[in-house]
Motif scaffolding. Sequence first.
Motif, PDB file in Angstrom:
ATOM      1  N   GLU A   1       3.703  40.790  23.623  1.00  0.00           N
ATOM      2  CA  GLU A   1       3.009  41.912  24.258  1.00  0.00           C
ATOM      3  C   GLU A   1       1.574  41.582  24.640  1.00  0.00           C
ATOM      4  O   GLU A   1       1.009  42.201  25.523  1.00  0.00           O
ATOM      5  CB  GLU A   1       3.033  43.127  23.332  1.00  0.00           C
ATOM      6  N   ASN A   2       0.987  40.596  23.959  1.00  0.00           N
ATOM      7  CA  ASN A   2      -0.414  40.267  24.221  1.00  0.00           C
ATOM      8  C   ASN A   2      -0.544  39.049  25.134  1.00  0.00           C
ATOM      9  O   ASN A   2       0.262  38.129  25.063  1.00  0.00           O
ATOM     10  CB  ASN A   2      -1.143  39.967  22.908  1.00  0.00           C
ATOM     11  N   ASP A   3      -1.571  39.072  25.969  1.00  0.00           N
ATOM     12  CA  ASP A   3      -1.875  37.906  26.793  1.00  0.00           C
ATOM     13  C   ASP A   3      -2.429  36.810  25.888  1.00  0.00           C
ATOM     14  O   ASP A   3      -2.979  37.102  24.825  1.00  0.00           O
ATOM     15  CB  ASP A   3      -2.930  38.269  27.844  1.00  0.00           C
ATOM     16  N   PRO A   4      -2.312  35.543  26.317  1.00  0.00           N
ATOM     17  CA  PRO A   4      -2.881  34.469  25.487  1.00  0.00           C
ATOM     18  C   PRO A   4      -4.403  34.591  25.433  1.00  0.00           C
ATOM     19  O   PRO A   4      -5.016  35.082  26.379  1.00  0.00           O
ATOM     20  CB  PRO A   4      -2.460  33.194  26.229  1.00  0.00           C
ATOM     21  N   VAL A   5      -5.002  34.163  24.340  1.00  0.00           N
ATOM     22  CA  VAL A   5      -6.457  34.223  24.212  1.00  0.00           C
ATOM     23  C   VAL A   5      -7.073  32.826  24.234  1.00  0.00           C
ATOM     24  O   VAL A   5      -8.286  32.681  24.260  1.00  0.00           O
ATOM     25  CB  VAL A   5      -6.900  34.959  22.915  1.00  0.00           C
ATOM     26  N   ARG A   6      -6.212  31.789  24.230  1.00  0.00           N
ATOM     27  CA  ARG A   6      -6.692  30.398  24.255  1.00  0.00           C
ATOM     28  C   ARG A   6      -6.102  29.661  25.441  1.00  0.00           C
ATOM     29  O   ARG A   6      -4.953  29.917  25.816  1.00  0.00           O
ATOM     30  CB  ARG A   6      -6.273  29.671  22.974  1.00  0.00           C
ATOM     31  N   CYS A   7      -6.858  28.717  26.000  1.00  0.00           N
ATOM     32  CA  CYS A   7      -6.344  27.891  27.085  1.00  0.00           C
ATOM     33  C   CYS A   7      -5.277  26.947  26.534  1.00  0.00           C
ATOM     34  O   CYS A   7      -5.129  26.791  25.318  1.00  0.00           O
ATOM     35  CB  CYS A   7      -7.473  27.100  27.747  1.00  0.00           C
ATOM     36  N   LEU A   8      -4.530  26.318  27.410  1.00  0.00           N
ATOM     37  CA  LEU A   8      -3.429  25.456  27.002  1.00  0.00           C
ATOM     38  C   LEU A   8      -3.893  24.339  26.064  1.00  0.00           C
ATOM     39  O   LEU A   8      -3.242  24.062  25.061  1.00  0.00           O
ATOM     40  CB  LEU A   8      -2.753  24.866  28.243  1.00  0.00           C
ATOM     41  N   ALA A   9      -5.020  23.716  26.377  1.00  0.00           N
ATOM     42  CA  ALA A   9      -5.534  22.614  25.540  1.00  0.00           C
ATOM     43  C   ALA A   9      -5.843  23.100  24.127  1.00  0.00           C
ATOM     44  O   ALA A   9      -5.480  22.445  23.144  1.00  0.00           O
ATOM     45  CB  ALA A   9      -6.772  21.999  26.179  1.00  0.00           C
ATOM     46  N   CYS A  10      -6.479  24.254  23.998  1.00  0.00           N
ATOM     47  CA  CYS A  10      -6.814  24.798  22.673  1.00  0.00           C
ATOM     48  C   CYS A  10      -5.563  25.251  21.931  1.00  0.00           C
ATOM     49  O   CYS A  10      -5.471  25.097  20.719  1.00  0.00           O
ATOM     50  CB  CYS A  10      -7.814  25.941  22.803  1.00  0.00           C
ATOM     51  N   ARG A  11      -4.565  25.787  22.656  1.00  0.00           N
ATOM     52  CA  ARG A  11      -3.306  26.185  22.023  1.00  0.00           C
ATOM     53  C   ARG A  11      -2.598  24.965  21.440  1.00  0.00           C
ATOM     54  O   ARG A  11      -2.094  25.003  20.321  1.00  0.00           O
ATOM     55  CB  ARG A  11      -2.383  26.878  23.018  1.00  0.00           C
ATOM     56  N   ARG A  12      -2.573  23.875  22.228  1.00  0.00           N
ATOM     57  CA  ARG A  12      -1.928  22.641  21.752  1.00  0.00           C
ATOM     58  C   ARG A  12      -2.648  22.085  20.531  1.00  0.00           C
ATOM     59  O   ARG A  12      -2.012  21.687  19.563  1.00  0.00           O
ATOM     60  CB  ARG A  12      -1.923  21.592  22.862  1.00  0.00           C
ATOM     61  N   ALA A  13      -3.978  22.046  20.585  1.00  0.00           N
ATOM     62  CA  ALA A  13      -4.765  21.514  19.469  1.00  0.00           C
ATOM     63  C   ALA A  13      -4.515  22.338  18.217  1.00  0.00           C
ATOM     64  O   ALA A  13      -4.333  21.795  17.123  1.00  0.00           O
ATOM     65  CB  ALA A  13      -6.254  21.518  19.828  1.00  0.00           C
ATOM     66  N   ARG A  14      -4.488  23.641  18.351  1.00  0.00           N
ATOM     67  CA  ARG A  14      -4.254  24.544  17.227  1.00  0.00           C
ATOM     68  C   ARG A  14      -2.856  24.345  16.650  1.00  0.00           C
ATOM     69  O   ARG A  14      -2.670  24.334  15.433  1.00  0.00           O
ATOM     70  CB  ARG A  14      -4.436  25.974  17.713  1.00  0.00           C
ATOM     71  N   LYS A  15      -1.876  24.179  17.529  1.00  0.00           N
ATOM     72  CA  LYS A  15      -0.490  23.974  17.104  1.00  0.00           C
ATOM     73  C   LYS A  15      -0.361  22.676  16.305  1.00  0.00           C
ATOM     74  O   LYS A  15       0.291  22.637  15.266  1.00  0.00           O
ATOM     75  CB  LYS A  15       0.419  23.947  18.329  1.00  0.00           C
ATOM     76  N   GLN A  16      -1.012  21.614  16.794  1.00  0.00           N
ATOM     77  CA  GLN A  16      -0.980  20.339  16.082  1.00  0.00           C
ATOM     78  C   GLN A  16      -1.633  20.449  14.707  1.00  0.00           C
ATOM     79  O   GLN A  16      -1.142  19.904  13.741  1.00  0.00           O
ATOM     80  CB  GLN A  16      -1.687  19.250  16.890  1.00  0.00           C
ATOM     81  N   GLN A  17      -2.733  21.182  14.654  1.00  0.00           N
ATOM     82  CA  GLN A  17      -3.442  21.386  13.391  1.00  0.00           C
ATOM     83  C   GLN A  17      -2.543  22.084  12.369  1.00  0.00           C
ATOM     84  O   GLN A  17      -2.521  21.729  11.205  1.00  0.00           O
ATOM     85  CB  GLN A  17      -4.679  22.249  13.629  1.00  0.00           C
ATOM     86  N   ASN A  18      -1.797  23.067  12.838  1.00  0.00           N
ATOM     87  CA  ASN A  18      -0.917  23.841  11.951  1.00  0.00           C
ATOM     88  C   ASN A  18       0.296  23.058  11.484  1.00  0.00           C
ATOM     89  O   ASN A  18       0.915  23.417  10.484  1.00  0.00           O
ATOM     90  CB  ASN A  18      -0.455  25.128  12.651  1.00  0.00           C
ATOM     91  N   ASN A  19       0.658  22.004  12.197  1.00  0.00           N
ATOM     92  CA  ASN A  19       1.848  21.232  11.845  1.00  0.00           C
ATOM     93  C   ASN A  19       1.589  20.157  10.785  1.00  0.00           C
ATOM     94  O   ASN A  19       2.487  19.456  10.402  1.00  0.00           O
ATOM     95  CB  ASN A  19       2.453  20.582  13.095  1.00  0.00           C
ATOM     96  N   ARG A  20       0.358  20.043  10.341  1.00  0.00           N
ATOM     97  CA  ARG A  20       0.044  19.008   9.344  1.00  0.00           C
ATOM     98  C   ARG A  20       0.378  19.459   7.950  1.00  0.00           C
ATOM     99  O   ARG A  20       0.338  20.565   7.580  1.00  0.00           O
ATOM    100  CB  ARG A  20      -1.437  18.647   9.413  1.00  0.00           C
TER     101      ARG A  20
END
Length: 50
Positions: A31-50
């Motif tokens: 329901e919500n629009d993204p709040v981060r650009c693609l690069a920041c979303r990817r970086a955040r996702k990688q951080q969470n996968n550690r």
Amino acid sequence: MEDKKIICKDCGSEFVFTVGEQEFYKEKGFENDPVRCLACRRARKQQNNR
């Protein structure tokens, strides 16, 4: 529907949330629009996968 310009809440750069992406989000039930650009979303996702 039209493309939306959004400011990334992490890096502050402007990115475009395209009509195609908006339709994809709607299809997935988001329901919500993204709040981060693609690069920041990817970086955040990688951080969470550690």
